[in-house]
Design a protein around this motif. Structure first.
Motif, short mmCIF file in Angstrom:
data_model
loop_
_atom_site.label_atom_id
_atom_site.label_comp_id
_atom_site.label_asym_id
_atom_site.label_seq_id
_atom_site.Cartn_x
_atom_site.Cartn_y
_atom_site.Cartn_z
N CYS A 66 0.83 -1.22 0.00
CA CYS A 66 0.00 0.00 0.00
C CYS A 66 0.86 1.26 0.00
N LEU A 67 1.92 1.25 0.78
CA LEU A 67 2.83 2.41 0.80
C LEU A 67 3.50 2.59 -0.56
N GLY A 68 3.89 1.50 -1.19
CA GLY A 68 4.49 1.57 -2.52
C GLY A 68 3.52 2.12 -3.55
N VAL A 69 2.27 1.66 -3.51
CA VAL A 69 1.26 2.15 -4.45
C VAL A 69 1.00 3.63 -4.21
N ALA A 70 0.91 4.01 -2.94
CA ALA A 70 0.68 5.43 -2.61
C ALA A 70 1.81 6.30 -3.16
N CYS A 71 3.04 5.85 -3.03
CA CYS A 71 4.17 6.61 -3.57
C CYS A 71 4.08 6.72 -5.10
N PHE A 76 0.04 11.42 -9.60
CA PHE A 76 -1.22 11.27 -10.33
C PHE A 76 -2.36 11.97 -9.59
N LEU A 77 -2.39 11.84 -8.28
CA LEU A 77 -3.45 12.47 -7.48
C LEU A 77 -3.45 13.99 -7.61
N PHE A 86 -9.71 13.45 -4.04
CA PHE A 86 -10.29 13.27 -2.70
C PHE A 86 -11.13 12.01 -2.64
N GLY A 87 -11.86 11.72 -3.71
CA GLY A 87 -12.68 10.52 -3.76
C GLY A 87 -11.84 9.25 -3.68
N PHE A 88 -10.75 9.21 -4.45
CA PHE A 88 -9.88 8.03 -4.41
C PHE A 88 -9.23 7.86 -3.04
N VAL A 89 -8.80 8.95 -2.44
CA VAL A 89 -8.20 8.87 -1.09
C VAL A 89 -9.25 8.38 -0.10
N GLY A 90 -10.47 8.91 -0.20
CA GLY A 90 -11.55 8.46 0.69
C GLY A 90 -11.89 7.00 0.48
N ALA A 91 -11.98 6.58 -0.78
CA ALA A 91 -12.30 5.18 -1.09
C ALA A 91 -11.20 4.25 -0.56
N ALA A 92 -9.95 4.64 -0.77
CA ALA A 92 -8.84 3.82 -0.28
C ALA A 92 -8.85 3.76 1.25
N THR A 93 -9.16 4.88 1.88
CA THR A 93 -9.22 4.92 3.34
C THR A 93 -10.31 3.98 3.86
N LEU A 94 -11.48 4.05 3.25
CA LEU A 94 -12.56 3.14 3.65
C LEU A 94 -12.15 1.69 3.47
N TYR A 95 -11.65 1.38 2.28
CA TYR A 95 -11.29 0.00 1.97
C TYR A 95 -10.21 -0.52 2.92
N LEU A 96 -9.15 0.27 3.12
CA LEU A 96 -8.04 -0.18 3.96
C LEU A 96 -8.39 -0.21 5.44
N THR A 97 -9.33 0.64 5.86
CA THR A 97 -9.81 0.58 7.25
C THR A 97 -10.41 -0.80 7.51
N GLU A 136 -16.03 -6.23 6.08
CA GLU A 136 -16.58 -6.34 4.73
C GLU A 136 -17.38 -5.09 4.36
N THR A 137 -18.09 -4.51 5.31
CA THR A 137 -18.87 -3.30 5.05
C THR A 137 -17.96 -2.16 4.61
N PHE A 138 -16.85 -1.96 5.31
CA PHE A 138 -15.90 -0.92 4.94
C PHE A 138 -15.29 -1.20 3.57
N GLU A 139 -14.94 -2.46 3.31
CA GLU A 139 -14.36 -2.80 2.02
C GLU A 139 -15.35 -2.51 0.88
N TYR A 140 -16.58 -2.94 1.05
CA TYR A 140 -17.58 -2.71 -0.01
C TYR A 140 -17.90 -1.23 -0.16
N ALA A 141 -17.90 -0.49 0.93
CA ALA A 141 -18.14 0.96 0.83
C ALA A 141 -17.03 1.62 0.01
N GLY A 142 -15.78 1.20 0.24
CA GLY A 142 -14.66 1.73 -0.53
C GLY A 142 -14.77 1.37 -2.00
N MET A 143 -15.19 0.16 -2.29
CA MET A 143 -15.34 -0.27 -3.68
C MET A 143 -16.50 0.46 -4.36
N LEU A 144 -17.61 0.64 -3.64
CA LEU A 144 -18.74 1.37 -4.24
C LEU A 144 -18.39 2.82 -4.52
N LEU A 145 -17.65 3.44 -3.61
CA LEU A 145 -17.20 4.82 -3.85
C LEU A 145 -16.29 4.86 -5.08
#
Length: 172
Positions: A66-71, A76-77, A86-97, A136-145
């Protein structure tokens, strides 16, 4: 969808969009097959963790990845529209949480309930199962976003992505 967006977006963004497409594809495969759980016991032995918070030791290489991908995607962001960044950062935060954060908490509860012998039948913990639902709820929320972001960006770019279904003839 991300691949199609890459073909419609700026030329210098194509590689990033293709990378996003590959990552989303691999995440989907892993969500179905749970490949990430396979090396946990062996990896735990290698790093000297046999239970507790890091019982599911796959999170250690996942954090590094994840740190490598973020770098890799940091520039690009800053080149994409602000709402999308902001949407991608939020989605990644939800998914990784869910995928990593709640996995750590779930690991501890699973370890206390029975460790690698936990089966959800004879050895059962309602707390562990509820953490699993939250994960799973957080993961799916990140994917839906993420999906919402992709749909909006595709619409902005006029990208064409179609699926067609037709009835198969009996002779086929």
């Amino acid at each position: 969808m991300a691949f199609v967006i890459g073909e419609s977006d700026k030329r210098d963004h194509r590689r990033c969009w293709r990378g996003i497409a590959v990552m989303l594809f691999l995440i989907g495969i892993d969500e179905i097959a749970s490949i990430h759980n396979t090396p946990s016991r062996r990896l735990g032995e290698v790093v000297g963790v046999h239970g507790g918070w890091l019982m599911n030791a796959w999170i250690l290489p996942a954090l590094m990845l994840c740190l490598g991908v973020a770098c890799c995607y940091f520039r690009f962001l800053f080149r994409i529209p602000r709402w999308m960044a902001f949407g991608f950062v939020g989605a990644a935060t939800l998914y990784l949480t869910g995928a990593i954060g709640l996995e750590v908490i779930g690991s501890r509860i699973e370890y206390l309930a029975g460790g690698f012998d936990y089966d959800g039948r004879e050895i059962y913990s309602l707390s562990f199962e509820l953490i699993g639902v939250a994960e799973e709820t957080f993961e799916y929320a990140g994917m839906l976003l993420t999906l919402g972001i992709l749909i909006r960006r595709a619409r902005e770019l006029g990208a064409k992505f179609t699926l067609s279904f037709r009835k198969r003839s009996p002779e086929a």
